[in-house]
Design a protein around this motif. Structure first.
Motif, mmCIF file in Angstrom:
data_model
loop_
_atom_site.group_PDB
_atom_site.id
_atom_site.type_symbol
_atom_site.label_atom_id
_atom_site.label_comp_id
_atom_site.label_asym_id
_atom_site.label_seq_id
_atom_site.Cartn_x
_atom_site.Cartn_y
_atom_site.Cartn_z
ATOM 1 N N ASP A 197 0.256 8.677 -10.566
ATOM 2 C CA ASP A 197 0.826 9.756 -11.363
ATOM 3 C C ASP A 197 0.278 11.187 -10.492
ATOM 4 O O ASP A 197 0.783 12.207 -10.580
ATOM 5 N N LYS A 198 -0.725 10.821 -9.609
ATOM 6 C CA LYS A 198 -1.442 12.200 -8.973
ATOM 7 C C LYS A 198 -0.467 12.314 -7.442
ATOM 8 O O LYS A 198 -0.665 13.165 -6.775
ATOM 9 N N ASN A 199 0.346 11.151 -7.086
ATOM 10 C CA ASN A 199 1.094 11.275 -5.847
ATOM 11 C C ASN A 199 2.535 12.125 -6.110
ATOM 12 O O ASN A 199 3.502 11.423 -6.316
ATOM 13 N N VAL A 200 2.662 13.504 -5.840
ATOM 14 C CA VAL A 200 3.711 14.080 -6.305
ATOM 15 C C VAL A 200 4.925 13.651 -5.187
ATOM 16 O O VAL A 200 5.868 13.971 -5.729
ATOM 17 N N ALA A 201 4.674 13.077 -4.119
ATOM 18 C CA ALA A 201 5.531 12.754 -3.138
ATOM 19 C C ALA A 201 6.481 11.742 -3.859
ATOM 20 O O ALA A 201 7.529 11.409 -3.208
ATOM 21 N N MET A 202 5.776 10.886 -4.594
ATOM 22 C CA MET A 202 6.806 9.838 -5.378
ATOM 23 C C MET A 202 7.506 10.290 -6.703
ATOM 24 O O MET A 202 8.211 9.475 -7.189
ATOM 25 N N GLN A 203 7.546 11.639 -6.890
ATOM 26 C CA GLN A 203 7.813 12.372 -7.955
ATOM 27 C C GLN A 203 9.100 13.444 -7.792
ATOM 28 O O GLN A 203 9.353 14.195 -8.732
ATOM 29 N N LEU A 204 9.522 13.192 -6.592
ATOM 30 C CA LEU A 204 10.429 14.507 -6.164
ATOM 31 C C LEU A 204 11.754 14.312 -6.845
ATOM 32 O O LEU A 204 12.302 13.025 -7.122
ATOM 33 N N PRO A 205 12.461 15.364 -7.108
ATOM 34 C CA PRO A 205 12.040 16.788 -6.915
ATOM 35 C C PRO A 205 11.103 17.186 -7.925
ATOM 36 O O PRO A 205 10.924 16.339 -9.110
ATOM 37 N N ASN A 211 -1.156 27.149 -7.054
ATOM 38 C CA ASN A 211 -1.409 25.771 -6.813
ATOM 39 C C ASN A 211 -1.492 25.447 -5.221
ATOM 40 O O ASN A 211 -0.879 26.165 -4.331
ATOM 41 N N SER A 212 -2.344 24.480 -4.558
ATOM 42 C CA SER A 212 -2.045 23.873 -3.433
ATOM 43 C C SER A 212 -1.469 22.576 -3.319
ATOM 44 O O SER A 212 -1.999 21.688 -4.120
ATOM 45 N N LEU A 213 -0.549 22.357 -2.442
ATOM 46 C CA LEU A 213 -0.041 21.028 -2.160
ATOM 47 C C LEU A 213 -0.784 20.527 -0.836
ATOM 48 O O LEU A 213 -0.325 21.001 0.029
ATOM 49 N N TYR A 214 -1.592 19.408 -1.013
ATOM 50 C CA TYR A 214 -1.970 18.938 0.026
ATOM 51 C C TYR A 214 -1.193 17.557 0.427
ATOM 52 O O TYR A 214 -0.881 16.562 -0.454
ATOM 53 N N PHE A 219 0.827 -1.139 -0.122
ATOM 54 C CA PHE A 219 0.092 -0.093 -0.054
ATOM 55 C C PHE A 219 0.915 1.124 -0.058
ATOM 56 O O PHE A 219 2.159 1.120 0.180
ATOM 57 N N SER A 220 0.263 2.453 -0.248
ATOM 58 C CA SER A 220 0.987 3.677 -0.316
ATOM 59 C C SER A 220 0.531 4.672 0.579
ATOM 60 O O SER A 220 -0.733 4.749 0.846
ATOM 61 N N VAL A 221 1.425 5.139 1.435
ATOM 62 C CA VAL A 221 1.205 6.248 2.568
ATOM 63 C C VAL A 221 1.880 7.384 2.399
ATOM 64 O O VAL A 221 2.802 7.489 1.724
ATOM 65 N N ASN A 222 1.250 8.510 3.389
ATOM 66 C CA ASN A 222 2.001 9.738 3.314
ATOM 67 C C ASN A 222 2.092 10.298 2.016
ATOM 68 O O ASN A 222 3.115 10.854 1.527
ATOM 69 N N GLY A 223 1.022 10.277 1.400
ATOM 70 C CA GLY A 223 1.031 10.940 -0.079
ATOM 71 C C GLY A 223 0.805 12.192 -0.172
ATOM 72 O O GLY A 223 0.459 12.956 0.965
ATOM 73 N N SER A 224 1.168 12.944 -1.287
ATOM 74 C CA SER A 224 0.792 14.360 -1.447
ATOM 75 C C SER A 224 0.497 14.515 -2.908
ATOM 76 O O SER A 224 0.589 13.721 -3.738
ATOM 77 N N MET A 225 -0.574 15.615 -2.951
ATOM 78 C CA MET A 225 -0.985 15.831 -4.298
ATOM 79 C C MET A 225 -1.522 17.241 -4.614
ATOM 80 O O MET A 225 -1.564 18.076 -3.286
ATOM 81 N N ILE A 226 -1.569 17.626 -5.776
ATOM 82 C CA ILE A 226 -1.814 19.136 -6.003
ATOM 83 C C ILE A 226 -3.341 19.039 -6.310
ATOM 84 O O ILE A 226 -3.980 18.477 -7.027
ATOM 85 N N ASN A 227 -3.756 20.489 -5.702
ATOM 86 C CA ASN A 227 -5.379 20.625 -5.834
ATOM 87 C C ASN A 227 -6.432 19.336 -5.813
ATOM 88 O O ASN A 227 -6.915 19.281 -7.017
ATOM 89 N N PRO A 228 -6.282 18.670 -4.824
ATOM 90 C CA PRO A 228 -7.349 17.418 -4.764
ATOM 91 C C PRO A 228 -8.936 18.161 -5.307
ATOM 92 O O PRO A 228 -9.380 19.225 -5.068
ATOM 93 N N ILE A 229 -9.464 17.197 -5.977
ATOM 94 C CA ILE A 229 -11.044 17.424 -6.208
ATOM 95 C C ILE A 229 -11.871 16.205 -5.856
ATOM 96 O O ILE A 229 -11.394 15.111 -6.068
#
Length: 476
Positions: free
Chosen positions: A104-112, A119-122, A73-83
């Motif tokens: 592809d919505k989990n920006v925490a897995m795409q750093l930097p 934009n909002s980073l949640y 499973f994936s935890v501690n995720g982040s995404m931009i502008n959730p809807i």
């Protein structure tokens, strides 16, 4: 004198902003609620009036801690502008599919990752124990969540954060602490000081962003679940009953005669919450009626609309437009409701309405969507009627005291509480927040009996109810 008062008000606004907002400065990272965002270089950062961080972009985020973990499973995720209702990058396991996880919505897995302005980073921290023991047990994915807003220019001092949902990060000129109109609230003596809820607890319970991701009962799983030993007790804000007790308790507290300075922090939290709800509605959110899951979101929007003088929010708070469970649960009994056969095989039989009940304001768990399950027997199966009714009394009390009955425009809701539920249940009032339950709080009863039932504000509408109800029009 007018000039002197103007100077005083300006100085007061400066003092308010200084209390809650850090001045813009350069920093390579910022942290909130245990979440840290680190940048590739120093960036100009600051805080909105509610304490949430903003940063001038474009900004390259090099790390987000706690770091994401990916196993089964994936935890501690982040995404931009959730809807709400759309694929998300915040959490995944084999059972999480509403809304579905999208890697592809989990920006925490795409750093930097470089994030452009507006934009909002949640970001989230996983809840290590998604099942919390106790009689308020509710499955939740997150322990904490926080929002970082990326802007092109520094906002005016004292600004509220724009909604985290969707792409519109406009900060309206009236979304500022200096624009809060305390005269929209009442200043009434609390009849019994011992029954007044803890202001500090209410402030803690309304401080954090409330993540809304699903239209129905699964929405409760997307809330951050506070540990019981945290400051403020147990304000988890996960299940709708608790959310409604908190928002309505805060709304009613704001009608008391404590000073504006004492109300300020709680009012800031409620206005920020209302702004988030405004943004969520603009991005299609619906709090569909289902048991007690989606209660409590109407009042923050209404209070923010009145206090900030926001006409767009006030339109959304109107019962003909607002997509709130409270509005969907209530209706006037029609002839078709009386004639409809009741479902069989229920654990508690659904007793049909009688002809004498035509036009009566009523409540049922799913409103008109499952009318065959609605029962006329108020006492036989308390169930969700009490889960909903207790906090709804504080909602109606607050709206009444703020003169908002017409603005709310939900007569079935208003009259059910004032004519039926409160008179029948006021004698069973018990508890002081944060000891919420399925009972009307002592504080709600005190304020109602002193200023509504015994005061100059009429609680009952004697007009003829409408001949038919067309239902709730949801803004999408």
């Amino acid at each position: 004198m007018k000039i002197l008062n103007s100077i005083r008000m300006s100085l007061m606004a400066v003092c308010i902003c200084a209390c809650f907002v850090s001045s813009a400065r350069a920093a390579s990272s910022v942290s909130q609620y245990g979440i840290t965002w680190t940048f590739s270089t120093d960036r100009t950062v600051g805080q909105f009036v509610n304490g949430d961080w903003w940063v001038i972009g474009p900004v390259t985020v090099t790390s987000i801690t706690p770091a994401p973990v990916v196993t089964s499973f994936s935890v501690n995720g982040s995404m931009i502008n959730p809807i709400p209702g759309q694929p998300q990058g915040l959490y995944y396991d084999s059972g999480t599919n509403s809304p579905a996880y999208a890697a592809d919505k989990n920006v925490a897995m795409q750093l930097p990752v470089t994030i452009q302005p507006e934009n909002s980073l949640y970001s989230t921290i996983n809840n290590p124990n998604t099942w919390t023991a106790g009689d308020l047990m509710e499955k939740t994915w997150f322990k904490e969540t926080a929002v970082l807003t990326i802007l092109s220019t520094a906002p005016p001092a004292g600004s509220f954060r724009p909604p985290y949902a969707g792409a519109n990060k406009t900060i309206k000129s009236n979304w500022n602490v200096s624009k809060m109109n305390y005269s929209a609230l009442r200043s009434l003596v609390a009849p019994n000081a011992a029954n007044v809820p803890s202001r500090v607890w209410l402030e803690n319970a309304t401080q954090r962003p409330l993540l809304e991701m699903h239209y129905n009962y699964l929405n409760s799983q997307w809330k951050a679940s506070w540990a019981e030993n945290k400051d403020g007790g147990y304000p988890r804000r996960t299940y709708g009953r608790e959310i409604s007790h908190i928002s309505s308790g805060a709304g009613l507290f704001l009608q008391t005669n404590v000073s504006n300075a004492t109300k300020e922090r709680l009012l800031i939290n409620m206005c920020q919450w209302g702004i988030d709800i405004h943004g969520l509605i603009n991005n299609g959110m619906q709090w569909q009626s289902n048991g007690g899951h989606n209660l409590g979101r109407f009042l923050p929007l209404y209070i923010a609309a009145k206090v900030l003088g926001d006409g767009d929010m006030l339109i959304q708070a109107n019962g003909s437009r607002g997509p709130f469970q409270e509005f969907q649960n209530h209706y006037f009994i029609l002839q078709s409701d009386i004639d409809r056969p009741r479902a069989t095989g229920l654990s508690v039989p659904a007793v049909p309405y009688t002809q004498a009940m035509l036009g009566m304001p009523e409540w049922s768990s799913d409103g008109r969507s499952q009318q065959e399950r609605a029962s006329s027997d108020f006492w036989a199966d308390p169930g969700y009627r009490y889960v909903n009714g207790a906090p709804n009394c504080a909602v109606i009390a607050t709206v009444t005291l703020m003169g908002g009955r017409t603005e709310m425009n939900q007569e079935a809701y208003y009259r059910y509480i004032t004519e039926r539920y409160y008179p029948l249940k006021k004698g069973t009032a018990s508890g002081v927040l944060p000891a919420y339950s399925d009972q009307i709080t002592f504080f709600t009863r005190d304020m109602w009996e002193t200023y509504i039932a015994g005061g100059t504000i009429p609680p009952v509408d004697t007009s003829t109810p409408p001949s038919k109800v067309t239902g709730v029009k949801v803004v999408k």
